[in-house]
Design a protein around this motif. Structure first.
Motif, mmCIF file in Angstrom:
data_model
loop_
_atom_site.group_PDB
_atom_site.id
_atom_site.type_symbol
_atom_site.label_atom_id
_atom_site.label_comp_id
_atom_site.label_asym_id
_atom_site.label_seq_id
_atom_site.Cartn_x
_atom_site.Cartn_y
_atom_site.Cartn_z
ATOM 1 N N GLY B 8 0.819 -1.204 0.000
ATOM 2 C CA GLY B 8 0.000 0.000 0.000
ATOM 3 C C GLY B 8 0.855 1.258 0.000
ATOM 4 O O GLY B 8 0.562 2.229 -0.705
ATOM 5 N N ASN B 9 1.914 1.221 0.776
ATOM 6 C CA ASN B 9 2.832 2.350 0.850
ATOM 7 C C ASN B 9 3.564 2.554 -0.483
ATOM 8 O O ASN B 9 3.703 3.683 -0.968
ATOM 9 N N VAL B 11 2.615 1.651 -3.597
ATOM 10 C CA VAL B 11 1.767 2.101 -4.711
ATOM 11 C C VAL B 11 1.294 3.536 -4.516
ATOM 12 O O VAL B 11 0.850 4.177 -5.468
ATOM 13 N N LYS B 12 1.409 4.022 -3.275
ATOM 14 C CA LYS B 12 1.000 5.412 -3.031
ATOM 15 C C LYS B 12 2.173 6.374 -3.104
ATOM 16 O O LYS B 12 1.982 7.578 -3.307
ATOM 17 N N SER B 13 3.396 5.855 -2.976
ATOM 18 C CA SER B 13 4.529 6.784 -2.952
ATOM 19 C C SER B 13 5.165 6.990 -4.331
ATOM 20 O O SER B 13 6.016 7.868 -4.486
ATOM 21 N N ASP B 15 3.940 7.404 -8.598
ATOM 22 C CA ASP B 15 2.755 7.555 -9.454
ATOM 23 C C ASP B 15 2.437 6.265 -10.190
ATOM 24 O O ASP B 15 1.291 5.856 -10.297
ATOM 25 N N TYR B 74 -0.012 -0.434 -11.277
ATOM 26 C CA TYR B 74 -0.743 0.517 -10.432
ATOM 27 C C TYR B 74 -0.443 1.934 -10.884
ATOM 28 O O TYR B 74 0.715 2.267 -11.145
ATOM 29 N N LYS B 76 -1.216 5.812 -9.531
ATOM 30 C CA LYS B 76 -1.714 6.639 -8.409
ATOM 31 C C LYS B 76 -2.441 5.784 -7.376
ATOM 32 O O LYS B 76 -3.546 6.126 -6.930
ATOM 33 N N GLY B 77 -1.862 4.665 -7.041
ATOM 34 C CA GLY B 77 -2.412 3.811 -5.994
ATOM 35 C C GLY B 77 -3.526 2.887 -6.431
ATOM 36 O O GLY B 77 -4.006 2.074 -5.657
ATOM 37 N N GLU B 78 -3.945 3.023 -7.706
ATOM 38 C CA GLU B 78 -5.082 2.229 -8.172
ATOM 39 C C GLU B 78 -4.625 1.118 -9.120
ATOM 40 O O GLU B 78 -3.835 1.353 -10.039
#
Lengths: 96, 112
Positions: B8-9, B11-13, B15, B74, B76-78
């Motif tokens: 999770g970290n 894919v969010k850190s 783009d 992924y 932007k986290g998606e």
């Protein structure tokens, strides 16, 4: 020997997809032999498949949703020996 | 930190994150290699994460996305998709649109 194993997995995939989607058209192609020497390939194993499926269930669904539906129907196979599954899923009203 | 928190970290850190077999310089699977080629062609900056380096990660990513195969892209986290979806989106021009909509810069304005 390997031929028998390969046919078996292909038949299971065909049966499960038929039960899940009652497809208007379905083709399951075993491509395992093309991947000899590749990381996921096992000699004689049924590891790589391509699926062409046309079913009403895919109408109005996104690519991601369609793939998730097919993956769910074949969860057991994907958790087992099937290493790769290329999916082409369309609705009857769409161009192939 | 659990593997799911770690993913999770990651894919969010960044783009654009690609979970793959091997790394972008040396993909160890044809499907991972195809996505690398597409991202390189678009000139999208991305982080490649080699799932072969950790069995926990290799299993963890499948649970995280509820997606049974590698590669996984992924943005932007998606979760966007695996090899087939990325290739089809690229061919239809949808991947380029997605990157643009999400504010990801591309070096090449591809029209292929």
């Amino acid at each position: 020997m390997s031929y028998v194993t390969t046919m078996h997995t292909r038949d299971i995939i065909t049966r499960k997809l038929t039960e899940a989607f009652t497809p208007a058209d379905l083709e399951v192609i075993d491509e395992s032999d093309k991947h000899a020497g590749h990381a996921g390939h096992r000699p004689g194993g049924a590891t790589h498949f391509q699926v062409y499926i046309v079913a009403k269930a895919f109408q109005g669904k996104s690519r991601l949703e369609r793939h998730r539906m097919v993956n769910a129907a074949l969860a057991e196979e994907l958790a087992g020996g099937v290493h790769a599954l290329a999916i082409h899923a369309t609705a009857p009203s769409e161009p192939p | 930190m659990s593997i799911s928190d770690w993913i999770g970290n990651e894919v969010k850190s960044s783009d654009v994150v690609l979970f793959m077999k091997g790394n972008p310089q040396f993909p160890q699977c044809g499907f991972s290699g195809q996505v690398v080629q597409i991202l390189d062609y678009l000139g999208v900056p991305y982080k490649g994460i080699n799932v072969l380096e950790s069995d926990e990660l290799r299993q963890g990513i499948k649970l995280y996305s509820q997606w049974p195969t590698i590669p996984q892209l992924y943005v932007k986290g998606e979760f966007v998709g695996g090899c087939d979806i990325i290739r089809e989106m690229f061919q239809a021009g949808e991947l380029q649109t997605l990157m643009k909509d999400k504010g990801v810069s591309m070096a090449v304005k591809a029209s292929a």
